[in-house]
Design a protein around this motif. Structure first.
Motif, short mmCIF file in Angstrom:
data_model
loop_
_atom_site.label_atom_id
_atom_site.label_comp_id
_atom_site.label_asym_id
_atom_site.label_seq_id
_atom_site.Cartn_x
_atom_site.Cartn_y
_atom_site.Cartn_z
N LEU A 37 -3.30 1.34 3.81
CA LEU A 37 -2.27 0.55 3.12
C LEU A 37 -2.88 -0.81 2.84
O LEU A 37 -3.22 -1.55 3.76
CB LEU A 37 -1.01 0.42 4.00
CG LEU A 37 0.14 -0.37 3.36
CD1 LEU A 37 0.53 0.19 2.01
CD2 LEU A 37 1.35 -0.40 4.28
N GLN A 38 -3.04 -1.11 1.56
CA GLN A 38 -3.72 -2.33 1.16
C GLN A 38 -2.71 -3.40 0.76
O GLN A 38 -1.53 -3.32 1.11
CB GLN A 38 -4.71 -2.03 0.02
CG GLN A 38 -5.84 -1.10 0.46
CD GLN A 38 -6.87 -1.80 1.32
OE1 GLN A 38 -6.55 -2.51 2.28
NE2 GLN A 38 -8.13 -1.61 1.00
N LEU A 39 -3.18 -4.36 -0.01
CA LEU A 39 -2.33 -5.51 -0.32
C LEU A 39 -1.11 -5.14 -1.17
O LEU A 39 0.01 -5.56 -0.88
CB LEU A 39 -3.18 -6.54 -1.07
CG LEU A 39 -2.85 -8.01 -0.85
CD1 LEU A 39 -2.92 -8.38 0.60
CD2 LEU A 39 -3.79 -8.88 -1.67
N HIS A 40 -1.33 -4.34 -2.21
CA HIS A 40 -0.24 -4.04 -3.15
C HIS A 40 0.21 -2.59 -3.10
O HIS A 40 1.18 -2.23 -3.76
CB HIS A 40 -0.67 -4.31 -4.59
CG HIS A 40 -1.34 -5.60 -4.81
ND1 HIS A 40 -0.67 -6.79 -4.75
CD2 HIS A 40 -2.63 -5.92 -5.06
CE1 HIS A 40 -1.53 -7.78 -4.98
NE2 HIS A 40 -2.72 -7.27 -5.16
N ALA A 41 -0.54 -1.74 -2.44
CA ALA A 41 -0.27 -0.30 -2.52
C ALA A 41 -1.12 0.42 -1.49
O ALA A 41 -1.97 -0.17 -0.83
CB ALA A 41 -0.60 0.21 -3.92
N ASP A 65 -8.09 -9.11 -4.27
CA ASP A 65 -7.26 -8.50 -5.30
C ASP A 65 -6.65 -7.19 -4.82
O ASP A 65 -5.64 -6.75 -5.38
CB ASP A 65 -8.08 -8.27 -6.58
CG ASP A 65 -8.26 -9.57 -7.33
OD1 ASP A 65 -7.26 -10.25 -7.57
OD2 ASP A 65 -9.41 -9.94 -7.63
N TYR A 66 -7.27 -6.57 -3.83
CA TYR A 66 -6.75 -5.29 -3.32
C TYR A 66 -6.73 -5.21 -1.80
O TYR A 66 -5.82 -4.63 -1.22
CB TYR A 66 -7.60 -4.11 -3.87
CG TYR A 66 -7.49 -3.99 -5.36
CD1 TYR A 66 -6.44 -3.28 -5.95
CD2 TYR A 66 -8.38 -4.65 -6.20
CE1 TYR A 66 -6.30 -3.21 -7.33
CE2 TYR A 66 -8.26 -4.59 -7.57
CZ TYR A 66 -7.22 -3.86 -8.13
OH TYR A 66 -7.07 -3.81 -9.49
N ALA A 124 -6.52 -5.61 2.14
CA ALA A 124 -5.66 -6.32 3.08
C ALA A 124 -6.45 -7.18 4.06
O ALA A 124 -5.91 -8.08 4.68
CB ALA A 124 -4.80 -5.32 3.84
#
Lengths: 99, 546
Positions: free
Chosen positions: B47-51, B414-415, B417
């Motif tokens: 589970l990363q920053l945006h998705a 940008d992606y 976490a």
């Protein structure tokens, strides 16, 4: 010059989509920081976070993020929160896609 | 290439069935996130920053066209129409929904791919030379050994909960294109079926160059020896502090001789349990699977004519081709670094084109590189002009491999976490700058590598110019290192001094490049050679002059 007050918002990632969400005053989750409920009081923020953390079927990884309460609405304090609010800078694939 | 047998298919199908059930149980509340997280990580789902992000293993970076088409279909159906080639020769999808991931894994299984052990404290995807089986400078194809190790390490019951992740790289060439000395174990072939074993290399928070643990290990002993090394590490490696848990720290704290003694003792203990004859038989079987393709005899005339008549083709041929062991063929590197593009990203249309071209011109053989490009290893020279035209039409003919804009960049903030700063925009801007200045062909060979945090997924420590993005009091700040080298002469870069703000890092890199052009002893002296001759001082001067 007066400084914008710093408040806290409850944020997390949605369980299914994984995208960034914020807790609202009605207890729902919103995709938009400007619609989040701001907490100026630390104890209230912690209580809201504890409540959100129990909603494991909706969200993952709840935490409190600092936000600045400006005349235009809530703005992130840290650049990481700014990217979370907006989406990646190389493509309009995040929240900016729906903006 | 390796083809799944019934055992592989049954194993993957069962793992996918288990994961589908685990996802359902997470959604219905039967599993907490704490319970689910290690399960999804074992299946490559972050589970990363945006998705969510699904990391698909591409064993030693080798694919066939059907597999690449399947990745393209997955990108279209469940992601946003592209994939990202990683620095471990894998492919990441940045936008899957949790509920779609079981279907994505089933689609991968249909073409013999999976996402197992692309995360977690296990033995990760074994990497290898993207020019394997083709390079003129190769002793032998390393992929049969890499596959042997993949089979041994996949779901190995003893090594699913190591102190930390564990990375193995194998090369069959004295020219190191896999950064063996920055791996937990690097295997460097020194003669057919004989390997130098390097241990304890790694980048990250505490970068270290690996040390030679065994000067010449016969291939028949590879598995018991690796098992002895990983088993020794599993017992001795620290679990009290994740930042001190990699084998490089274990080797550093205990000393190479102690580790060697323990490994030798363990090897003596377990070697009799391994069936050497069976290993050799399996290796022979794998070597047949990776047999050389029947190379065509294609007239050379189109190659000669295009080189003479088309300067764009000539420029591409000068940078993006590597000598093949057969003089009538070339190894083609397709740059995923168009100036201003995200390093390593490839659209689904581009994937399908590359799959078609691999079938038409390249014996159906495709490689992902750790430098985030794609290789067609066996192309007849006479087919190169047609290949170049087809690539150009899809924006895949950038003539920059090995040059300043051929940048490794991790996904950064940008992606990711974990990231502390962005990497991608810095890479994009540097590439656009050197293109605007038209200087990269004049500069010549140069490796710029960018990481968005201290974990160093962008390999900045071994970049000729390394850039590390950090969070300094709530502001993105970029440290520069110079003189790193990921080749057989591996070296760690030296930090120049204080970091640069986001809007100052590209001008700083430009000053370094200008200084090199002014200081080099002719065009034959590369950036790295000039740096080794001059040291840090003249570059510091241009970086920090008031």
């Amino acid at each position: 010059m007066t400084r914008d007050p710093i408040v806290q918002v409850v944020t997390a990632n949605a369980l299914i989509e994984g995208d960034v969400v914020y807790l609202t005053a009605s207890g729902d989750w919103t995709r938009h920081l400007t619609q989040a409920i701001p907490f100026a009081d630390k104890a209230q923020a912690e209580a809201a976070l504890a409540g959100a953390g129990r909603r494991a079927s909706e969200v993952v990884g709840c935490y409190l993020a600092d936000a600045r309460q400006t005349a235009q609405g809530l703005e992130p304090v840290h650049f990481r929160e700014d990217f979370r609010r907006r989406g990646p800078s190389n493509y309009a694939h995040g929240k900016q896609a729906a903006a | 290439m390796y083809v799944y047998d019934d055992f592989d298919r049954a194993f993957i199908a069962e793992r996918n069935r288990q994961f589908r059930d685990q996802v359902a149980r997470r959604i219905d509340g039967s599993l907490t996130e704490d319970e689910f997280k290690p399960l999804r990580l074992m299946n490559g789902l972050y589970l990363q920053l945006h998705a969510y992000m699904l990391r698909v293993a591409v064993p030693y970076g080798t694919l066939n066209p059907g597999q690449l088409r399947a990745l393209a279909s997955i990108a279209d159906r469940w992601d946003k129409g592209y994939g990202h080639v990683t620095t471990r020769q894998n492919m990441q999808f940045n936008w899957p929904r949790l509920t779609d991931v079981p279907d994505m894994l089933d689609a991968l299984a249909e073409v013999g791919l999976h996402a197992i052990q692309t995360s977690g404290n296990t033995i990760r995807n074994v990497t290898s030379d993207p020019f394997a089986g083709a390079a003129a400078d190769e002793i032998a194809d390393p992929r049969p050994y890499a596959e042997l190790i993949r089979q041994w390490s996949t779901d190995h019951p003893e090594f699913q909960f190591l102190p930390r992740k564990f990375k193995v790289a194998v090369t069959g060439s004295p020219v190191d294109r896999v950064v063996t000395r920055a791996h937990d174990i690097g295997l460097r072939m020194i003669a057919p079926d004989l390997f130098e074993v390097i241990v304890g290399g790694g980048l990250g928070r505490t970068p270290m160059i690996g040390k030679v643990l065994h000067p010449g290990l016969p291939a028949v002993d590879l598995l018991p020896y690796l098992e002895a090394v990983v088993g020794t590490y599993n017992l001795l490696g620290r679990r009290d502090n994740k930042y001190k848990a990699r084998i490089k720290i274990t080797v550093h704290e205990n000393g190479l001789e102690t580790i060697r003694d323990l490994v030798e003792a363990r090897f003596a203990e377990i070697a009799p349990q391994f069936d050497g004859a069976a290993t050799l038989a399996q290796l022979a079987r794998l070597k047949r699977m990776f047999a050389d393709p029947a190379l065509d005899s294609v007239p050379d005339l189109p190659w000669q004519a295009a080189r003479h008549a088309d300067p764009v083709f000539r420029s591409w041929a000068d940078t993006n081709l590597h000598p093949h062991r057969d003089a009538g063929h070339a190894i083609v590197t397709i740059s995923l670094k168009a100036h201003g593009a995200t390093p390593g990203d490839v659209t689904s249309d581009q994937m399908r084109l590359i799959a078609d071209l691999a079938e038409r011109f390249g014996h159906g053989d495709i490689r992902f590189t750790h430098e985030q490009n794609i290789v067609l290893p066996h192309v007849a020279r006479g087919d190169l002009p047609a290949l170049h035209r087809a690539l150009k039409a899809q924006g895949l003919a950038t003539a920059n491999v090995g040059l300043a804009s051929d940048i490794i960049a991790c996904p950064g903030m940008d992606y990711c976490a974990l990231a502390t700063a962005r990497s991608i925009p810095v890479a994009q801007e540097i590439a656009e700058r050197v293109e605007a200045l038209k200087i990269e062909h004049d500069i010549g060979p140069l490796k710029i590598k960018i990481s968005g945090c201290i974990n160093a997924c962008g390999h900045h420590h071994v970049g000729h110019i390394g850039i590390l993005g950090l969070d300094r009091a709530g502001v993105e700040s970029y440290q520069i290192t110079l003189g790193g080298d990921g080749s057989e002469d591996a070296a760690l870069g030296e930090r120049t001094g204080p970091g640069f703000a986001a809007d100052q890092i590209v001008p700083a890199v430009e000053r370094i490049l200008s200084a090199y052009l002014a200081l080099r002893q002719g065009r034959d002296e590369t950036f790295l050679q000039a740096y080794r001759r001059l040291g840090l001082a003249p570059f510091k001067e241009v970086l920090y002059a008031a």
